[in-house]
Design an enzyme around this catalytic site. Structure first.
Site, PDB file in Angstrom:
ATOM      1  N   HIS A  35      -2.777   7.706  -1.076  1.00 50.82           N
ATOM      2  CA  HIS A  35      -3.542   7.228  -0.020  1.00 50.82           C
ATOM      3  C   HIS A  35      -2.577   7.456   1.512  1.00 50.82           C
ATOM      4  O   HIS A  35      -1.593   7.225   1.465  1.00 50.82           O
ATOM      5  CB  HIS A  35      -4.119   5.810   0.024  1.00 50.82           C
ATOM      6  CG  HIS A  35      -5.118   5.624  -1.162  1.00 50.82           C
ATOM      7  ND1 HIS A  35      -5.185   4.606  -1.853  1.00 50.82           N
ATOM      8  CD2 HIS A  35      -6.248   6.380  -1.163  1.00 50.82           C
ATOM      9  CE1 HIS A  35      -6.299   4.736  -2.482  1.00 50.82           C
ATOM     10  NE2 HIS A  35      -7.120   5.692  -2.246  1.00 50.82           N
ATOM     11  N   ASP A  80      -2.348   6.194   4.087  1.00 49.05           N
ATOM     12  CA  ASP A  80      -1.390   5.061   4.874  1.00 49.05           C
ATOM     13  C   ASP A  80      -0.177   5.018   4.219  1.00 49.05           C
ATOM     14  O   ASP A  80       0.826   4.271   4.607  1.00 49.05           O
ATOM     15  CB  ASP A  80      -2.148   3.718   4.992  1.00 49.05           C
ATOM     16  CG  ASP A  80      -2.456   3.258   3.820  1.00 49.05           C
ATOM     17  OD1 ASP A  80      -3.130   4.041   2.709  1.00 49.05           O
ATOM     18  OD2 ASP A  80      -2.317   1.967   3.472  1.00 49.05           O
ATOM     19  N   HIS A  81       0.326   5.566   3.023  1.00 46.77           N
ATOM     20  CA  HIS A  81       1.634   5.638   2.350  1.00 46.77           C
ATOM     21  C   HIS A  81       2.364   6.967   2.488  1.00 46.77           C
ATOM     22  O   HIS A  81       3.462   6.658   1.813  1.00 46.77           O
ATOM     23  CB  HIS A  81       1.334   5.071   0.862  1.00 46.77           C
ATOM     24  CG  HIS A  81       0.665   3.622   0.875  1.00 46.77           C
ATOM     25  ND1 HIS A  81       1.191   2.453   0.749  1.00 46.77           N
ATOM     26  CD2 HIS A  81      -0.474   3.484   0.917  1.00 46.77           C
ATOM     27  CE1 HIS A  81       0.701   1.604   0.513  1.00 46.77           C
ATOM     28  NE2 HIS A  81      -0.617   1.841   0.706  1.00 46.77           N
ATOM     29  N   HIS A 128      -4.811   0.376  -9.094  1.00 48.73           N
ATOM     30  CA  HIS A 128      -5.428   0.724  -7.675  1.00 48.73           C
ATOM     31  C   HIS A 128      -6.332   1.861  -7.946  1.00 48.73           C
ATOM     32  O   HIS A 128      -6.527   2.598  -9.038  1.00 48.73           O
ATOM     33  CB  HIS A 128      -4.157   1.288  -6.725  1.00 48.73           C
ATOM     34  CG  HIS A 128      -4.876   1.323  -5.485  1.00 48.73           C
ATOM     35  ND1 HIS A 128      -5.131   0.194  -4.723  1.00 48.73           N
ATOM     36  CD2 HIS A 128      -4.265   2.220  -4.557  1.00 48.73           C
ATOM     37  CE1 HIS A 128      -5.315   0.730  -3.581  1.00 48.73           C
ATOM     38  NE2 HIS A 128      -4.868   1.960  -3.355  1.00 48.73           N
ATOM     39  N   ASP A 188       0.251  -0.958  -3.523  1.00 48.58           N
ATOM     40  CA  ASP A 188      -1.347  -1.282  -3.347  1.00 48.58           C
ATOM     41  C   ASP A 188      -1.790  -1.654  -4.795  1.00 48.58           C
ATOM     42  O   ASP A 188      -1.682  -0.550  -5.632  1.00 48.58           O
ATOM     43  CB  ASP A 188      -2.210  -0.139  -2.802  1.00 48.58           C
ATOM     44  CG  ASP A 188      -2.063   0.101  -1.415  1.00 48.58           C
ATOM     45  OD1 ASP A 188      -1.158  -0.574  -0.724  1.00 48.58           O
ATOM     46  OD2 ASP A 188      -2.890   0.528  -0.887  1.00 48.58           O
TER      47      ASP A 188
HETATM   48 ZN   LIG Z   1      -4.061   2.614  -1.313  1.00 47.67          ZN
END
Ligand SMILES: [Zn+2]
Length: 304
Positions: free
Chosen positions: A65, A67-68, A143, A213
């Site tokens: 994802h 944001d990582h 996740h 996450d």
């Molecule tokens: Zn995530």
């Protein structure tokens, strides 16, 4: 005590706000620099906190994802621009190497330093790094995308012998080393000396688990049991537990329940949704279940 510390570079969830940056942390494990997740802005944060980022030897990306990992291309490009020659290894679920190599191909760029990508299994625990000072294991999180947690554990140092004892027994350097490695010796005066007579108790082994996450998921407990510090995401408060399940995330209470079941020493919360104004409610909620909690905040360093 040799350093084992975690510097928070970003601890917000995916939607941007003026308070937090997306996920990234720098671990200094006895002067080994390990970067964990690399959200947008990570290289700026490394600069802001005066981290010599060419010293980073390993990068661990929990999942793909944005944001990582969206800060990774910028960081790699800067490493090249600033003359890096030392090797770098990047661990992540499958797909990251293709993403990075495609960007390099289209911009007709290359890196002067050896860059290796290692694909994480994401469905079973595995030892992924074993160095002289530390080891790293990956383990599955739950996740929406394949996602991996990481466990960083230092390796034991050689035990100590007090200076008084060395003087009293007239030990040579060779004899000291023999004893430290667990061997019995006979000193110059013909005295038999067993290691357990002279060695001071070994220091406590420190460990750090990073769970980026994930839903609240008991299956991770065996992988993180008794760690010195657990970072467990808490995107929401318990009042939004339905939303947490729908988005494959956890609440502050959920993180605290996992910390309690795993009997960790300290819990750190993070990955806060942008919807919350005051983060102290995360702390208050978690502390009703687990006593020793800290909030991740950009610029904060936690020493283990
Ligand atoms: Zn995530």
């Amino acid at each position: 005590m040799m350093k084992f510390e975690v510097l928070i570079l970003g601890c917000g969830a995916a939607a941007p706000n003026g308070r937090n940056l997306p996920s990234a942390q720098l671990i200094n494990l006895r002067e080994n620099y390990l970067l964990v997740d690399c959200g947008e802005g990570t290289q700026l944060q490394l600069r802001r906190y005066n981290v010599k980022f060419q010293r980073i030897s390993h990068i661990f990306i929990s999942h793909l994802h944005g944001d990582h990992y969206l800060g990774l291309m910028g960081l790699l490009s800067s490493m090249h621009l600033l003359g890096r020659r030392t090797p770098l290894v990047v661990y992540s679920p499958a797909g990251l190497e293709e993403i990075i190599r495609l960007q390099m191909k289209i911009s007709e760029s290359y890196f002067e330093f050896p860059l290796e990508f290692v694909v994480l299994p994401c469905d079973e625990e595995r030892l992924i790094v074993s160095e002289s000072a530390f080891e790293v294991r990956s383990f599955p999180l739950r996740h929406r995308l394949k996602c991996s947690g990481f466990l960083f554990t230092e390796k034991p140092l050689l035990p100590n012998i007090s200076k008084d004892m060395i003087r009293e027994l007239k030990l040579s350097i060779e004899e000291i080393l023999q004893l430290k490695h667990g061997n019995t010796i006979v000193n110059r005066e013909g005295m038999v000396i067993e290691p357990q007579q002279v060695l001071l108790p070994a220091h406590e082994i420190r460990s750090y688990a990073y769970c980026s996450d994930t839903m609240e998921w008991e299956n991770i407990v065996p992988s993180i049991r008794n760690v010195s510090l657990l970072y467990h995401e808490s995107t929401f408060l318990e009042s939004e537990s339905k939303r947490a399940v729908e988005t494959w995330h956890s609440t502050a209470s959920g993180a605290a329940r996992i910390a309690s079941k795993a009997a960790v020493k300290m819990l750190m919360l993070g990955h806060y949704s942008a919807r919350y104004g005051n983060l102290n409610c995360f702390l208050d909620e978690a502390m009703q279940i687990f006593p020793n909690v800290v909030l991740a905040e950009e610029g904060k360093t936690i020493e283990l």
